[in-house]
Design a protein around this motif. Structure first.
Motif, short mmCIF file in Angstrom:
data_model
loop_
_atom_site.label_atom_id
_atom_site.label_comp_id
_atom_site.label_asym_id
_atom_site.label_seq_id
_atom_site.Cartn_x
_atom_site.Cartn_y
_atom_site.Cartn_z
N GLY A 17 -5.66 0.62 -5.28
CA GLY A 17 -5.51 -0.65 -4.57
C GLY A 17 -5.68 -0.49 -3.08
O GLY A 17 -5.48 -1.45 -2.34
N GLY A 18 -6.04 0.68 -2.62
CA GLY A 18 -6.23 0.93 -1.20
C GLY A 18 -6.95 2.25 -1.01
O GLY A 18 -7.27 2.94 -1.97
N THR A 19 -7.17 2.60 0.23
CA THR A 19 -7.85 3.86 0.54
C THR A 19 -6.86 5.02 0.40
O THR A 19 -5.65 4.81 0.33
CB THR A 19 -8.40 3.84 1.98
OG1 THR A 19 -7.29 3.75 2.88
CG2 THR A 19 -9.36 2.68 2.19
N GLN A 22 -4.35 4.89 3.19
CA GLN A 22 -3.30 3.88 2.98
C GLN A 22 -2.28 4.37 1.97
O GLN A 22 -1.08 4.16 2.14
CB GLN A 22 -3.91 2.57 2.50
CG GLN A 22 -4.69 1.82 3.55
CD GLN A 22 -5.40 0.62 2.96
OE1 GLN A 22 -5.97 0.69 1.87
NE2 GLN A 22 -5.41 -0.48 3.71
N ILE A 23 -2.76 5.02 0.93
CA ILE A 23 -1.85 5.53 -0.10
C ILE A 23 -0.96 6.63 0.47
O ILE A 23 0.24 6.65 0.23
CB ILE A 23 -2.64 6.02 -1.33
CG1 ILE A 23 -3.32 4.83 -2.01
CG2 ILE A 23 -1.74 6.75 -2.30
CD1 ILE A 23 -4.33 5.21 -3.06
N ARG A 103 4.97 -1.24 -2.48
CA ARG A 103 3.72 -0.94 -1.77
C ARG A 103 3.01 0.26 -2.39
O ARG A 103 1.80 0.22 -2.62
CB ARG A 103 4.05 -0.67 -0.30
CG ARG A 103 2.87 -0.49 0.58
CD ARG A 103 3.30 -0.46 2.05
NE ARG A 103 2.16 -0.16 2.87
CZ ARG A 103 2.11 0.85 3.72
NH1 ARG A 103 3.16 1.63 3.88
NH2 ARG A 103 1.04 1.07 4.43
N GLN A 106 1.71 -0.67 -5.88
CA GLN A 106 0.54 -1.55 -5.79
C GLN A 106 -0.71 -0.76 -5.43
O GLN A 106 -1.77 -0.97 -6.01
CB GLN A 106 0.82 -2.62 -4.75
CG GLN A 106 -0.28 -3.63 -4.59
CD GLN A 106 0.02 -4.62 -3.49
OE1 GLN A 106 0.80 -4.33 -2.58
NE2 GLN A 106 -0.60 -5.77 -3.55
N PHE A 107 -0.61 0.16 -4.48
CA PHE A 107 -1.76 0.95 -4.07
C PHE A 107 -2.24 1.87 -5.19
O PHE A 107 -3.44 2.06 -5.37
CB PHE A 107 -1.46 1.78 -2.83
CG PHE A 107 -1.52 1.02 -1.53
CD1 PHE A 107 -2.35 -0.08 -1.38
CD2 PHE A 107 -0.78 1.43 -0.45
CE1 PHE A 107 -2.42 -0.77 -0.19
CE2 PHE A 107 -0.84 0.75 0.75
CZ PHE A 107 -1.66 -0.36 0.88
N PRO A 151 -12.03 2.36 -2.80
CA PRO A 151 -11.00 1.37 -2.52
C PRO A 151 -11.38 0.02 -3.10
O PRO A 151 -12.55 -0.22 -3.42
CB PRO A 151 -10.94 1.33 -1.00
CG PRO A 151 -12.24 1.84 -0.54
CD PRO A 151 -12.72 2.79 -1.59
N ARG A 152 -10.42 -0.83 -3.22
CA ARG A 152 -10.62 -2.15 -3.81
C ARG A 152 -11.53 -3.01 -2.95
O ARG A 152 -12.22 -3.89 -3.43
CB ARG A 152 -9.27 -2.81 -3.99
CG ARG A 152 -9.32 -4.03 -4.83
CD ARG A 152 -7.95 -4.61 -5.02
NE ARG A 152 -7.87 -5.77 -4.14
CZ ARG A 152 -6.79 -6.20 -3.58
NH1 ARG A 152 -5.67 -5.60 -3.74
NH2 ARG A 152 -6.80 -7.25 -2.81
N TYR A 153 -11.55 -2.80 -1.68
CA TYR A 153 -12.32 -3.67 -0.77
C TYR A 153 -13.18 -2.86 0.15
O TYR A 153 -13.11 -1.71 0.27
CB TYR A 153 -11.40 -4.57 0.06
CG TYR A 153 -10.14 -3.89 0.51
CD1 TYR A 153 -9.01 -3.99 -0.27
CD2 TYR A 153 -10.11 -3.12 1.66
CE1 TYR A 153 -7.85 -3.35 0.12
CE2 TYR A 153 -8.96 -2.50 2.05
CZ TYR A 153 -7.83 -2.61 1.27
OH TYR A 153 -6.70 -1.98 1.64
#
Length: 153
Positions: A17-19, A22-23, A103, A106-107, A151-153
């Motif tokens: 859910g992130g880079t 971020q994780i 958080r 989610q990631f 990543p998701r985005y």
């Protein structure tokens, strides 16, 4: 090619859910909160033993450094009631711990049962230290096993 003459399926690509950065940031934040919540929970245990075992409140100041006073004496002593402060701080710290847990969950896109298990770490004394070590190890293994994960985005 395998024995049936077909090529093997490529391994499913893991999506987070992130880079990775971020994780890792979420993992560091979770680790900090896990230790802080664990320490505060141990202080809550000390407070509960004082209150229910010895019928005393822990008070700082009010004529002496650290005192064990009855509830009526604690209110009248003019000192700082550490028993109440520990309960309030632990309660709010646990809320922030749950945010850190959410958080990270989610990631990493783990199952909801893992979120609940991590949340229990802040409720049972000493469990946050054990759960944190396990979660940290599993998250790092997940990241190492999937360096290609987009990543998701």
């Amino acid at each position: 090619m395998n024995k049936q003459g077909t090529s093997p399926k490529p391994a499913a690509k893991r999506r987070f859910g992130g880079t990775h950065a971020q994780i890792r940031s979420a993992l560091s934040f979770y680790k900090l909160l896990a230790y802080a919540t664990g320490v505060m929970l141990l202080l809550v245990v000390v407070e509960m033993v004082a209150k229910y075992g010895f019928n005393a409140e822990i008070v700082a100041g009010g004529g002496a450094g650290l005192q064990f006073l009855s509830e009526a004496e604690a209110d009248a002593s003019g000192g700082f009631n550490l028993s109440k402060a520990v309960l309030i701080v632990h309660g709010w710290l646990y809320v922030v711990y749950l945010i850190a847990d959410f958080r990270l969950w989610q990631f990493l896109r783990w199952p909801f049962s893992r979120f609940l298990l991590i949340a229990l770490g802040g409720v049972v004394p000493l469990l946050s230290f054990i759960v944190e070590r396990r979660v940290h190890r599993e998250a790092e293994a997940d990241l190492a096993a999937h360096p290609e994960a987009a990543p998701r985005y």
